[in-house]
Design a protein around this motif. Sequence first.
Motif, PDB file in Angstrom:
ATOM      1  N   CYS A 487       0.718   3.968 -13.966  1.00  0.00           N
ATOM      2  CA  CYS A 487      -0.572   4.504 -14.412  1.00  0.00           C
ATOM      3  C   CYS A 487      -0.695   4.437 -15.930  1.00  0.00           C
ATOM      4  N   LEU A 492      -3.126  -0.052 -12.247  1.00  0.00           N
ATOM      5  CA  LEU A 492      -3.535   0.879 -11.199  1.00  0.00           C
ATOM      6  C   LEU A 492      -3.280   0.336  -9.800  1.00  0.00           C
ATOM      7  N   GLU A 493      -3.458  -0.927  -9.631  1.00  0.00           N
ATOM      8  CA  GLU A 493      -3.238  -1.515  -8.302  1.00  0.00           C
ATOM      9  C   GLU A 493      -1.778  -1.370  -7.892  1.00  0.00           C
ATOM     10  N   SER A 496      -1.025   2.221  -7.051  1.00  0.00           N
ATOM     11  CA  SER A 496      -1.502   2.590  -5.705  1.00  0.00           C
ATOM     12  C   SER A 496      -0.538   2.103  -4.638  1.00  0.00           C
ATOM     13  N   GLU A 497      -0.090   0.865  -4.786  1.00  0.00           N
ATOM     14  CA  GLU A 497       0.841   0.307  -3.802  1.00  0.00           C
ATOM     15  C   GLU A 497       2.163   1.070  -3.821  1.00  0.00           C
ATOM     16  N   LYS A 500       1.663   4.416  -2.059  1.00  0.00           N
ATOM     17  CA  LYS A 500       1.624   4.254  -0.595  1.00  0.00           C
ATOM     18  C   LYS A 500       3.037   4.036  -0.041  1.00  0.00           C
ATOM     19  N   PHE A 515       0.269  11.964  -6.891  1.00  0.00           N
ATOM     20  CA  PHE A 515      -1.105  11.640  -6.513  1.00  0.00           C
ATOM     21  C   PHE A 515      -2.080  12.087  -7.599  1.00  0.00           C
ATOM     22  N   LEU A 518      -2.038   9.616 -10.295  1.00  0.00           N
ATOM     23  CA  LEU A 518      -2.751   8.410  -9.881  1.00  0.00           C
ATOM     24  C   LEU A 518      -4.266   8.611  -9.984  1.00  0.00           C
ATOM     25  N   TYR A 522      -6.967   6.645 -12.604  1.00  0.00           N
ATOM     26  CA  TYR A 522      -8.184   5.944 -12.174  1.00  0.00           C
ATOM     27  C   TYR A 522      -9.407   6.513 -12.890  1.00  0.00           C
ATOM     28  N   VAL A 531     -11.051   5.374  -6.719  1.00  0.00           N
ATOM     29  CA  VAL A 531      -9.972   6.256  -6.296  1.00  0.00           C
ATOM     30  C   VAL A 531     -10.459   7.201  -5.201  1.00  0.00           C
ATOM     31  N   LEU A 534      -9.518   5.668  -1.955  1.00  0.00           N
ATOM     32  CA  LEU A 534      -8.086   5.865  -1.699  1.00  0.00           C
ATOM     33  C   LEU A 534      -7.808   7.317  -1.337  1.00  0.00           C
TER      34      LEU A 534
END
Length: 681
Positions: A487, A492-493, A496-497, A500, A515, A518, A522, A531, A534
Amino acid sequence: IRTFDSDRASKRNPVERRMRYQWRLILSRSYRSSPRPAYLSHRSRFSNSTRSLTSFLHERSIPLQQSHCLYSIPPSSVYRRSFSSSKPLIEEKPSSEAIVIDVFTRLSSKDEINKELDSNGIVISHDLALKALRSLESTPDVAQRFFHWVSEASPEKLSSKSYNTMLRILGVNGLLDEFWSLVDDMKKKGHGVSANVRDKVGEKFQEDGLEGDLNRLKELFASGSMDNSVDKVCNRVCKIVMKDQWNADLEKQLRDLRLEFSSDLVKMVVEKLDVEPRRALLFFRWIEESGGFKHDEKTYNAMARVLGKEKFLDRFQNLIEELRSGGYEMEMETYVRVSSRFCQSRMIREAVELFEFAMAGSKSNTPTAHCCCLLLKKIVTTKKLDMDLFSRTVKAYTGNGNVMTDPMLQSVLKSLRSVDRFEQSNEVLKAMKEGGYVPSGDLQSVIASGLSRKGKKDEANELVDFMEASGDHLDDKAMASLVEGHCDAKNLEEASECFKKMIGKEGVSYAGYAFEKLVLAYCNSFQARDVYKLFTELVKQNQLKPWHSTYKIMVRNLLMKKVARDGGFEEALSLLPLMRNHGFPPFVDPFLDYLANSGSGAEAFAFLKALTSKKFPSNLMFLRVFEAMLKSARHSEAQDLLSLCPSYIRRNADVLQLFSSMKADQCSLEKPLAALAQIEA
């Protein structure tokens, strides 16, 4: 009687021997005509009852010869009563000094002396040897016996003070041959004669009319030849070695000194020749080849410290191999000094080889964790990181039963960061893992965060995979640090991965912190609506329970004017039921601000309905919305909302009073109605 006493010595038990030593001291203190030994004049070693017995014996005037018969009296019978009181005597163990004096007074055979000392647990030390000699000044024959025994059994325990004490005993007792012989021995060993000995013995020579010996003593001091301290002898040897090329004439000059080289003297000479390693090595080899000296651990290490330089690397390596094959160990002083010199000269490979050699020695004399850590830090900060050298160092350290620790890895990581090589921390971690090391959760977090912050996506993924493959998964804090690092790097991508992947392995129980990081990343990148997708996906599909503060961040950013106009308002409304389901009170302030500035009547009505699971919220909530809109002069929108409200709200006296009190042209500065502590659900 003395012979009989000696024969019985080995048959008595330790208690009987201690008692016998005390009786000997009592008798010698009471009857000996010669001056009392120093070890008896220091302080009394016996109780009042013992002194009473001594006084009693003195009053009876028992002759010294008759007193020997007391040796045959069983010690236990003597201790049964006290002549001065009815209390029994307290048995006191004689000092080591007293035992030593008694043993050498009674015995002359080396075997008997060794046996007697061993049975009493006596170990000769520098201090004990000196004390015993000082106490034997009036008995030169016993002093000589003791001195010769120590010089053969433990010569290292005789210091310069011990030699001077023995020399004074010989001189003041008129033993001239022995005196001058010892002077010669002291010169060979590099010991000087003290001024005190010179004065005492000089007085004795003068009293006895020994003019020749007195003049000889004065001449020796006048010529300075008596100044044979180790320092002075060392200087003379070094002066000869340094003044000319090494040849037969130089060797002859050294032999003419007629020195008896000790380990200390050879060590001092070699160290003083440090500026000329070649000459130091020539002297080192000559002194042993001449047949008068055998090198030991002390001298080998001194020579190694002199040769431990880049120009003499081959000779140094040969010498330390010779040291080890001779059964000696490398001293820590040698390792530290030579290793530091190698590292300063950027001879890192040689420093690692030296570390391996030192670690192969006895465990009590090997480099410490600090030494290992310093070497690892030097390896990772070299111009090109050589992981083979790093692995060899770790293997040498752990192979000797040691373990790598968190502080060691922490220091190495700090060094990597200082030379901008943090992306290679995975390689470092792998090498340490081979040595059985598993980093703590905090250090896992440091590595994960450091890699992801620098945008090292591949290295960060490699860290996760490596820890999984080794059976030690990154803990939730480390995974959160990984997400946070991505972050901070605006990746950001990948964040996120990574998140997850984190909740897929660790679950959602401890995902709240990561979280929120994250979501905040965003939102700070003006991607609140991205976001949001998500957010709802993870909440609905993965049963993620965000923190209340995370909900607030989402609502606040979705209600920003431009975002809200593009669909953010509806998305923010959809979060209110989720907050309610998670047990959080609805976050209404951003909604009120939005409705007061740009919201429509229809949006206000939708907000009121979303606040509760019932049909409508409390009357007070209606009043707060109306007030916010009217105070911002949004009467038209307030009237639109009123028209949508149920009849009991339209006819409510408080609502009608609010509308009546605020005309269309009024701009009130009054505070709005206080928010409810808890909104009716």
